[in-house]
Scaffold this active site. Sequence first.
Site, short mmCIF file in Angstrom:
data_model
loop_
_atom_site.label_atom_id
_atom_site.label_comp_id
_atom_site.label_asym_id
_atom_site.label_seq_id
_atom_site.Cartn_x
_atom_site.Cartn_y
_atom_site.Cartn_z
N LYS A 60 0.80 -1.22 0.00
CA LYS A 60 0.00 0.00 0.00
C LYS A 60 0.84 1.28 0.00
O LYS A 60 0.37 2.33 -0.46
CB LYS A 60 -0.93 0.00 1.21
CG LYS A 60 -2.08 -0.99 1.15
CD LYS A 60 -3.16 -0.53 0.19
CE LYS A 60 -4.40 -1.39 0.29
NZ LYS A 60 -5.48 -0.92 -0.60
N SER B 142 -8.75 -0.19 6.75
CA SER B 142 -8.72 -1.12 7.88
C SER B 142 -7.33 -1.29 8.45
O SER B 142 -7.15 -1.91 9.48
CB SER B 142 -9.26 -2.50 7.46
OG SER B 142 -8.38 -3.09 6.51
N GLU C 262 -9.86 -14.10 -3.76
CA GLU C 262 -10.70 -13.51 -2.72
C GLU C 262 -11.00 -14.57 -1.66
O GLU C 262 -11.02 -15.77 -1.96
CB GLU C 262 -12.03 -13.03 -3.29
CG GLU C 262 -11.94 -11.85 -4.22
CD GLU C 262 -13.32 -11.39 -4.67
OE1 GLU C 262 -13.68 -10.25 -4.35
OE2 GLU C 262 -14.05 -12.17 -5.33
N GLY D 177 -16.05 -13.16 0.97
CA GLY D 177 -16.03 -11.84 0.34
C GLY D 177 -15.80 -11.93 -1.15
O GLY D 177 -14.80 -11.43 -1.66
N ASP E 202 -17.18 -10.48 -3.72
CA ASP E 202 -17.88 -9.42 -4.45
C ASP E 202 -17.31 -9.20 -5.85
O ASP E 202 -18.05 -8.96 -6.80
CB ASP E 202 -17.85 -8.11 -3.66
CG ASP E 202 -16.45 -7.71 -3.23
OD1 ASP E 202 -15.84 -8.46 -2.45
OD2 ASP E 202 -15.95 -6.67 -3.68
N SER F 34 1.05 -9.70 -0.59
CA SER F 34 0.77 -8.26 -0.48
C SER F 34 1.16 -7.62 0.84
O SER F 34 1.34 -6.40 0.90
CB SER F 34 -0.72 -8.00 -0.75
OG SER F 34 -1.52 -8.68 0.21
#
Length: 324
Positions: free
Chosen positions: A56, A81, A207, A211, A213, A307
């Site tokens: 990130k 989060s 995923e 979750g 989506d 990640s």
Amino acid sequence: MTSTPPLTLDDVRSAAVRLKGVAHRTPVLRSRTLDAFVGAEVFLKCENFQRVGAFKFRGAYNAASRLTPEQLARGIAAYSSGNHAQAVALAARELGTTAVIVMPEDAPPSKRRATEGYGAEIVSYDRYTGDRVAIAEALAAERGLTVIPPYEHPHVMAGQGTAALELLEEVGELDALLTPVGGGGLIAGSGTVAKGLYPGLRLIGVEPEAGDDTKQSLEAGRRIEIPVPKTIADGQALHTPGELTFSVNRRIVDAIALVSDDEIREAMRFAFERLKIAVEPSGATPLAALLSGRAGALPRRVGVIVSGGNVDAERFARLCEGAG
């Protein structure tokens, strides 16, 4: 008429120039044991060694560093989060400005402490009843801050894509690339690079089962909303893909693999015992897809974006034991 794509290979290359000497060039790990187990050559791009312990920082710094002096003087707002929260907080500190971060009340304590440690102000909310975007935007309007979202921003996506750019520069052509999928910024940036350099590459997102989506959205051809998922992969506990990221990912993602929380735990144990690295649940999902066979038949050379590694020792032990 065709619209201009929100993200290009040149955007990622531009981000790489801006991040040079600021972000870490993270290592690529190999494991003969892993290769033998999955029947492929696997290259693990370990963003758990990135600044703030996750990919990130790449996107946060790329976006923050492009703000005007006036915007930097007023400060930055973000919502996250944990990993984007830390990334924006550190980017703000590096650029001599301040950050206000909207974080869920149940965010991992280690991520909250780290965010505060970088000097950010934290505003808490209930992720199951509150609207983090609305809260952040209200704060920004009240204080004159600039919001840097965790994925819905072209400079953020471009910054995240530099992880895959580095991987491909180091190991050369890959036949497949696996990345975690939350809001979709990492796979959008990474996939833009990978498909831009090697159009035949297979791009696979991963995923948690609870979750899914993005999987549902890709199958429907439009963004689908689900209830906020309860999963140990807190970085992927979103209810819908980003609008901007989905506009990229619907064109480039070849498949989405789903993994269970137990499979994520097993991947975390494998990474610790065999690779000697600590990986957080969201960062372990692509490895879980490989180890469980959920990624399907694999080609010869496979890249994986690990990640992040932001999990404290107590929670890591609980997760590896099958709890919390």
